[in-house]
Design a protein around this motif. Sequence first.
Motif, PDB file in Angstrom:
ATOM      1  N   MET A   1       0.953  -1.255  -0.314  1.00 55.97           N
ATOM      2  CA  MET A   1      -0.082  -0.685   0.071  1.00 55.97           C
ATOM      3  C   MET A   1       0.978   1.183   0.279  1.00 55.97           C
ATOM      4  N   ILE A   2       0.472   2.243  -0.896  1.00 59.07           N
ATOM      5  CA  ILE A   2       1.224   3.400  -0.716  1.00 59.07           C
ATOM      6  C   ILE A   2       0.657   4.353  -0.217  1.00 59.07           C
ATOM      7  N   HIS A   3       0.942   5.685   0.043  1.00 61.22           N
ATOM      8  CA  HIS A   3       0.381   6.019   1.717  1.00 61.22           C
ATOM      9  C   HIS A   3       1.026   7.424   0.985  1.00 61.22           C
ATOM     10  N   VAL A   4      -0.192   8.572   1.260  1.00 57.12           N
ATOM     11  CA  VAL A   4       0.388  10.199   0.343  1.00 57.12           C
ATOM     12  C   VAL A   4      -0.969  11.056   1.427  1.00 57.12           C
ATOM     13  N   LEU A   5       0.212  12.166   1.315  1.00 59.33           N
ATOM     14  CA  LEU A   5      -0.711  12.858   2.652  1.00 59.33           C
ATOM     15  C   LEU A   5      -0.060  13.981   1.844  1.00 59.33           C
ATOM     16  N   PHE A   6      -1.036  15.077   1.704  1.00 58.69           N
ATOM     17  CA  PHE A   6      -1.180  16.802   1.048  1.00 58.69           C
ATOM     18  C   PHE A   6      -1.081  17.563   2.008  1.00 58.69           C
ATOM     19  N   VAL A   7      -0.614  18.134   2.451  1.00 64.37           N
ATOM     20  CA  VAL A   7       0.220  19.426   3.725  1.00 64.37           C
ATOM     21  C   VAL A   7      -0.208  20.796   2.675  1.00 64.37           C
ATOM     22  N   CYS A   8      -1.535  21.886   2.851  1.00 61.85           N
ATOM     23  CA  CYS A   8      -1.795  23.132   3.416  1.00 61.85           C
ATOM     24  C   CYS A   8      -1.099  23.755   4.644  1.00 61.85           C
ATOM     25  N   LEU A   9      -1.859  25.031   4.506  1.00 64.51           N
ATOM     26  CA  LEU A   9      -1.459  25.534   5.611  1.00 64.51           C
ATOM     27  C   LEU A   9      -2.560  25.416   6.929  1.00 64.51           C
ATOM     28  N   GLY A  10      -4.151  25.301   6.581  1.00 65.62           N
ATOM     29  CA  GLY A  10      -4.791  25.010   7.316  1.00 65.62           C
ATOM     30  C   GLY A  10      -5.534  23.481   7.318  1.00 65.62           C
ATOM     31  N   ASN A  11      -5.557  23.105   5.720  1.00 61.95           N
ATOM     32  CA  ASN A  11      -5.688  22.076   5.582  1.00 61.95           C
ATOM     33  C   ASN A  11      -7.411  22.184   5.272  1.00 61.95           C
ATOM     34  N   ILE A  12      -7.787  22.755   5.292  1.00 64.88           N
ATOM     35  CA  ILE A  12      -9.511  23.393   5.009  1.00 64.88           C
ATOM     36  C   ILE A  12      -9.337  23.470   3.195  1.00 64.88           C
ATOM     37  N   CYS A  13      -8.419  23.723   2.941  1.00 65.95           N
ATOM     38  CA  CYS A  13      -9.329  24.364   1.430  1.00 65.95           C
ATOM     39  C   CYS A  13      -8.184  23.581   0.554  1.00 65.95           C
ATOM     40  N   ARG A  14      -7.307  23.512   0.062  1.00 63.93           N
ATOM     41  CA  ARG A  14      -6.175  23.309  -0.629  1.00 63.93           C
ATOM     42  C   ARG A  14      -5.363  21.876  -1.210  1.00 63.93           C
ATOM     43  N   SER A  15      -4.968  21.081   0.624  1.00 59.93           N
ATOM     44  CA  SER A  15      -4.931  20.014   1.050  1.00 59.93           C
ATOM     45  C   SER A  15      -5.800  19.102   0.594  1.00 59.93           C
ATOM     46  N   PRO A  16      -7.469  19.033   1.400  1.00 58.16           N
ATOM     47  CA  PRO A  16      -8.161  18.523   1.063  1.00 58.16           C
ATOM     48  C   PRO A  16      -9.389  18.120  -0.049  1.00 58.16           C
ATOM     49  N   MET A  17      -8.436  19.328  -0.740  1.00 57.36           N
ATOM     50  CA  MET A  17      -9.346  19.772  -2.443  1.00 57.36           C
ATOM     51  C   MET A  17      -8.601  18.227  -2.761  1.00 57.36           C
ATOM     52  N   ALA A  18      -7.282  18.346  -2.895  1.00 61.98           N
ATOM     53  CA  ALA A  18      -6.267  17.078  -3.604  1.00 61.98           C
ATOM     54  C   ALA A  18      -6.344  16.036  -2.710  1.00 61.98           C
ATOM     55  N   GLU A  19      -7.073  15.977  -1.423  1.00 65.08           N
ATOM     56  CA  GLU A  19      -7.113  14.559  -0.875  1.00 65.08           C
ATOM     57  C   GLU A  19      -8.551  14.033  -1.591  1.00 65.08           C
ATOM     58  N   ALA A  20      -9.481  14.702  -2.105  1.00 69.14           N
ATOM     59  CA  ALA A  20     -10.772  14.239  -2.252  1.00 69.14           C
ATOM     60  C   ALA A  20     -10.420  13.672  -3.791  1.00 69.14           C
ATOM     61  N   ILE A  21      -9.971  14.697  -4.617  1.00 64.38           N
ATOM     62  CA  ILE A  21      -9.544  14.722  -6.065  1.00 64.38           C
ATOM     63  C   ILE A  21      -8.774  13.876  -6.525  1.00 64.38           C
ATOM     64  N   MET A  22      -7.659  13.053  -5.638  1.00 61.13           N
ATOM     65  CA  MET A  22      -6.380  12.131  -5.428  1.00 61.13           C
ATOM     66  C   MET A  22      -7.808  10.277  -5.280  1.00 61.13           C
ATOM     67  N   ARG A  23      -8.654  10.839  -3.750  1.00 62.89           N
ATOM     68  CA  ARG A  23      -9.265   9.417  -3.623  1.00 62.89           C
ATOM     69  C   ARG A  23     -10.129   9.285  -5.087  1.00 62.89           C
ATOM     70  N   ASP A  24     -11.122  10.008  -5.405  1.00 66.94           N
ATOM     71  CA  ASP A  24     -11.728   9.714  -6.639  1.00 66.94           C
ATOM     72  C   ASP A  24     -11.150   9.123  -7.787  1.00 66.94           C
ATOM     73  N   LEU A  25      -9.915  10.358  -8.386  1.00 68.45           N
ATOM     74  CA  LEU A  25      -8.899   9.260  -9.849  1.00 68.45           C
ATOM     75  C   LEU A  25      -8.481   7.639  -9.387  1.00 68.45           C
ATOM     76  N   VAL A  26      -7.749   7.588  -7.979  1.00 65.96           N
ATOM     77  CA  VAL A  26      -7.866   6.496  -7.124  1.00 65.96           C
ATOM     78  C   VAL A  26      -9.231   5.596  -7.451  1.00 65.96           C
ATOM     79  N   ASN A  27      -9.545   5.444  -6.750  1.00 65.11           N
ATOM     80  CA  ASN A  27     -10.979   4.363  -7.201  1.00 65.11           C
ATOM     81  C   ASN A  27     -11.360   4.534  -8.397  1.00 65.11           C
ATOM     82  N   LYS A  28     -10.972   5.398  -9.324  1.00 60.76           N
ATOM     83  CA  LYS A  28     -12.290   5.601 -10.961  1.00 60.76           C
ATOM     84  C   LYS A  28     -10.820   4.868 -11.320  1.00 60.76           C
ATOM     85  N   ASP A  29      -9.764   4.669 -10.737  1.00 64.13           N
ATOM     86  CA  ASP A  29      -9.081   3.488 -11.526  1.00 64.13           C
ATOM     87  C   ASP A  29      -8.143   2.029 -10.647  1.00 64.13           C
TER      88      ASP A  29
END
Length: 160
Positions: A1-29
């Motif tokens: 298993m490969i584990h990915v962590l996205f990090v931004c300043l407050g974890n409410i805008c950029r990094s959760p957006m990346a988390e959600a998009i990456m999860r979506d791509l991972v699921n679709k693949d």
Amino acid sequence: MIHVLFVCLGNICRSPMAEAIMRDLVNKDGLSDHVSVDSAGIGHWHVGASPHEGTRNILDHNLISYEGMAARQVDPSDWDRFDYIIAMDQKNMKDLQGIREKNGVVVKMFMDYVSNHDEKDVPDPYFTGNFDKVYELVSEGCAGLLNEIKQNVRKKEELS
């Protein structure tokens, strides 16, 4: 298993957006058994909060789930749990390097996965309000990162 962590300043805008998009791509693949995704913030201000309304709105518009996501702060133990730690901007990268370093963990800038852009940082829509631009950059970067992960998995399988 490969584990990915996205990090931004407050974890409410950029990094959760990346988390959600990456999860979506991972699921679709069909890779959800091989790749796990999380996000965190440098600061503690929003711990426990849902993603920012602007992030939720653009994810809703693009039919990408953020269900169950809540802001958390980066912890030194993250270096023991994650294979990739991806900083959304240079300040986040500097802060991450000040928390902990460990050999074998890939700590990179998110924009390293976005081609044909002069920007070094993913702009913070908390301050700019431009969630559309961030969505475009994050979508491209997540696709690039997932391609790198798939190539690395293939190389490991060939060596086995």
